[in-house]
Motif scaffolding. Structure first.
Motif, PDB file in Angstrom:
ATOM      1  N   SER A   1      43.182  46.918  35.139  1.00 32.31           N
ATOM      2  CA  SER A   1      43.395  45.737  35.976  1.00 32.31           C
ATOM      3  C   SER A   1      43.084  46.031  37.441  1.00 32.31           C
ATOM      4  CB  SER A   1      44.849  45.287  35.826  1.00 32.31           C
ATOM      5  OG  SER A   1      45.263  44.498  36.898  1.00 32.31           O
ATOM      6  N   SER A   2      42.415  45.097  38.100  1.00 34.00           N
ATOM      7  CA  SER A   2      42.132  45.274  39.529  1.00 34.00           C
ATOM      8  C   SER A   2      43.419  45.316  40.337  1.00 34.00           C
ATOM      9  CB  SER A   2      41.211  44.158  40.035  1.00 34.00           C
ATOM     10  OG  SER A   2      41.849  42.900  39.934  1.00 34.00           O
ATOM     11  N   GLN A   3      44.476  44.681  39.849  1.00 35.63           N
ATOM     12  CA  GLN A   3      45.765  44.725  40.541  1.00 35.63           C
ATOM     13  C   GLN A   3      46.350  46.133  40.501  1.00 35.63           C
ATOM     14  OE1 GLN A   3      46.830  41.834  42.080  1.00 35.63           O
ATOM     15  NE2 GLN A   3      48.225  43.207  43.134  1.00 35.63           N
ATOM     16  N   VAL A   4      46.174  46.835  39.373  1.00 34.77           N
ATOM     17  CA  VAL A   4      46.641  48.218  39.262  1.00 34.77           C
ATOM     18  C   VAL A   4      45.872  49.092  40.238  1.00 34.77           C
ATOM     19  CG1 VAL A   4      46.742  50.244  37.742  1.00 34.77           C
ATOM     20  CG2 VAL A   4      47.422  47.998  36.877  1.00 34.77           C
ATOM     21  N   ILE A   5      44.554  48.913  40.311  1.00 34.16           N
ATOM     22  CA  ILE A   5      43.732  49.697  41.231  1.00 34.16           C
ATOM     23  C   ILE A   5      44.168  49.456  42.666  1.00 34.16           C
ATOM     24  CG2 ILE A   5      41.383  49.969  42.159  1.00 34.16           C
ATOM     25  CD1 ILE A   5      40.407  49.411  39.275  1.00 34.16           C
ATOM     26  N   SER A   6      44.387  48.194  43.012  1.00 35.20           N
ATOM     27  CA  SER A   6      44.792  47.851  44.374  1.00 35.20           C
ATOM     28  C   SER A   6      46.180  48.406  44.699  1.00 35.20           C
ATOM     29  CB  SER A   6      44.770  46.334  44.547  1.00 35.20           C
ATOM     30  OG  SER A   6      45.236  45.976  45.815  1.00 35.20           O
ATOM     31  N   ASP A   7      47.146  48.135  43.834  1.00 34.78           N
ATOM     32  CA  ASP A   7      48.533  48.511  44.121  1.00 34.78           C
ATOM     33  C   ASP A   7      48.799  50.006  43.999  1.00 34.78           C
ATOM     34  OD1 ASP A   7      49.018  45.835  44.475  1.00 34.78           O
ATOM     35  OD2 ASP A   7      50.098  45.563  42.588  1.00 34.78           O
ATOM     36  N   LYS A   8      48.393  50.589  42.915  1.00 33.19           N
ATOM     37  CA  LYS A   8      48.757  51.979  42.627  1.00 33.19           C
ATOM     38  C   LYS A   8      47.828  52.993  43.273  1.00 33.19           C
ATOM     39  CE  LYS A   8      52.289  50.959  40.127  1.00 33.19           C
ATOM     40  NZ  LYS A   8      53.633  51.303  40.535  1.00 33.19           N
ATOM     41  N   LEU A   9      46.548  52.669  43.412  1.00 33.43           N
ATOM     42  CA  LEU A   9      45.613  53.616  44.006  1.00 33.43           C
ATOM     43  C   LEU A   9      45.350  53.312  45.477  1.00 33.43           C
ATOM     44  CD1 LEU A   9      43.077  54.009  41.067  1.00 33.43           C
ATOM     45  CD2 LEU A   9      45.054  55.412  41.637  1.00 33.43           C
ATOM     46  N   GLN A  10      45.992  52.266  45.977  1.00 35.32           N
ATOM     47  CA  GLN A  10      45.872  51.862  47.377  1.00 35.32           C
ATOM     48  C   GLN A  10      44.417  51.699  47.790  1.00 35.32           C
ATOM     49  OE1 GLN A  10      48.271  54.877  49.223  1.00 35.32           O
ATOM     50  NE2 GLN A  10      50.156  53.845  48.662  1.00 35.32           N
ATOM     51  N   ALA A  11      43.713  50.951  46.966  1.00 33.29           N
ATOM     52  CA  ALA A  11      42.317  50.629  47.236  1.00 33.29           C
ATOM     53  C   ALA A  11      42.217  49.140  47.541  1.00 33.29           C
ATOM     54  CB  ALA A  11      41.445  50.980  46.029  1.00 33.29           C
ATOM     55  N   ILE A  12      41.150  48.788  48.213  1.00 30.27           N
ATOM     56  CA  ILE A  12      40.889  47.372  48.524  1.00 30.27           C
ATOM     57  C   ILE A  12      39.995  46.835  47.415  1.00 30.27           C
ATOM     58  CG2 ILE A  12      39.857  45.785  50.174  1.00 30.27           C
ATOM     59  CD1 ILE A  12      40.259  48.069  52.293  1.00 30.27           C
ATOM     60  N   VAL A  13      40.429  45.754  46.779  1.00 27.78           N
ATOM     61  CA  VAL A  13      39.630  45.122  45.739  1.00 27.78           C
ATOM     62  C   VAL A  13      39.238  43.736  46.233  1.00 27.78           C
ATOM     63  CG1 VAL A  13      39.551  44.304  43.349  1.00 27.78           C
ATOM     64  CG2 VAL A  13      40.808  46.397  43.917  1.00 27.78           C
ATOM     65  N   VAL A  14      37.923  43.513  46.303  1.00 25.57           N
ATOM     66  CA  VAL A  14      37.399  42.226  46.752  1.00 25.57           C
ATOM     67  C   VAL A  14      36.618  41.623  45.592  1.00 25.57           C
ATOM     68  CG1 VAL A  14      35.879  41.068  48.396  1.00 25.57           C
ATOM     69  CG2 VAL A  14      37.244  43.030  49.137  1.00 25.57           C
ATOM     70  N   LYS A  15      36.984  40.392  45.222  1.00 26.15           N
ATOM     71  CA  LYS A  15      36.259  39.702  44.161  1.00 26.15           C
ATOM     72  C   LYS A  15      35.203  38.819  44.826  1.00 26.15           C
ATOM     73  CE  LYS A  15      40.478  39.852  41.590  1.00 26.15           C
ATOM     74  NZ  LYS A  15      41.542  40.032  42.539  1.00 26.15           N
ATOM     75  N   ASP A  16      33.932  39.020  44.430  1.00 25.30           N
ATOM     76  CA  ASP A  16      32.838  38.324  45.095  1.00 25.30           C
ATOM     77  C   ASP A  16      31.720  38.033  44.112  1.00 25.30           C
ATOM     78  OD1 ASP A  16      31.211  37.273  47.158  1.00 25.30           O
ATOM     79  OD2 ASP A  16      30.276  39.222  47.469  1.00 25.30           O
ATOM     80  N   ASP A  17      31.399  36.774  43.918  1.00 25.28           N
ATOM     81  CA  ASP A  17      30.223  36.354  43.161  1.00 25.28           C
ATOM     82  C   ASP A  17      30.152  37.004  41.783  1.00 25.28           C
ATOM     83  OD1 ASP A  17      27.958  34.810  42.885  1.00 25.28           O
ATOM     84  OD2 ASP A  17      26.632  36.350  43.710  1.00 25.28           O
ATOM     85  N   GLY A  18      31.253  36.915  41.030  1.00 28.62           N
ATOM     86  CA  GLY A  18      31.268  37.424  39.668  1.00 28.62           C
ATOM     87  C   GLY A  18      31.407  38.927  39.545  1.00 28.62           C
ATOM     88  N   LYS A  19      31.784  39.599  40.619  1.00 34.07           N
ATOM     89  CA  LYS A  19      31.968  41.047  40.551  1.00 34.07           C
ATOM     90  C   LYS A  19      33.203  41.441  41.340  1.00 34.07           C
ATOM     91  CE  LYS A  19      28.647  41.548  44.259  1.00 34.07           C
ATOM     92  NZ  LYS A  19      27.303  41.878  44.630  1.00 34.07           N
TER      93      LYS A  19
END
Length: 193
Positions: free
Chosen positions: A56-74
């Motif tokens: 899950s992108s939420q897991v990547i963002s929250d647990k790995l402290q990364a920025i996840v940007v959803k843009d144009d189907g990616k």
């Protein structure tokens, strides 16, 4: 006529049950452990499909402290290198005594931020999870690092009472340009004994 309808119904139910059982065997929910620690386990944080792991992108963002940007189907993942140092006067610290009222500042170094941000903030959470905003800056402020991949900022001195025993967490957030919410990119723990 009734026998024919019964046969069609049984055949339909058999096909449906077989499809559900097949779909269940193709995909499998996964628990995700961060740094192989049970304490940082995320139940149903991932899924296994055709021997490929999807997290899950939420897991990547929250647990790995990364920025996840959803843009144009990616989904684009940015992981800046962020360091925080807390100091009281000339002394760098990470431990305090219970009931210490500290006046301190935080120095933050950010390297390799490969996306534009529109705001940043620093907050502190007490051992019970209650968060207090320390400072926030927005694009357009004179001290905001507009368009920089690498920058250093010093957060103003604050006075804070460490009135409980436990871990206090400093959280540094950024808001990606065009996004509506902040994302944590670094945490630092101050232990109160």
């Amino acid at each position: 006529m009734k026998v024919r309808k019964l046969i069609v119904l049984v055949a339909t139910l058999t096909l449906m049950w077989g499809s559900v059982a097949y779909a269940d065997s193709v995909s499998q929910k996964l628990r995700v452990l961060i740094n192989n620690k049970k304490s940082e386990e995320v139940a149903d944080g991932g899924i296994l499909v055709d021997n490929k792991v999807y997290i899950s992108s939420q897991v990547i963002s929250d647990k790995l402290q990364a920025i996840v940007v959803k843009d144009d189907g990616k989904a684009i993942v940015y992981k800046p290198n962020v360091h925080m140092v807390t100091s009281s006067g000339p002394t760098i610290f990470a431990d305090v005594q219970k009931n210490d009222k500290f006046k301190f500042n935080t120095f933050i170094q950010v390297d390799s931020l490969k996306t534009d941000i529109s705001a940043l903030k620093l907050a502190i959470a007490n051992p019970y999870g209650e968060e207090t905003l320390i400072e926030q800056r927005r694009s357009g402020d004179s001290d905001f690092p507009n368009g920089k991949n690498d920058f250093w900022i010093t957060i103003k001195d604050i006075s804070y009472n460490f009135d409980s025993v436990g871990a206090y967490t400093l959280r540094f957030y950024v808001k990606p340009a065009g996004e509506s919410s902040f994302q944590v990119v670094s945490e630092k723990t101050i232990n109160s004994k």
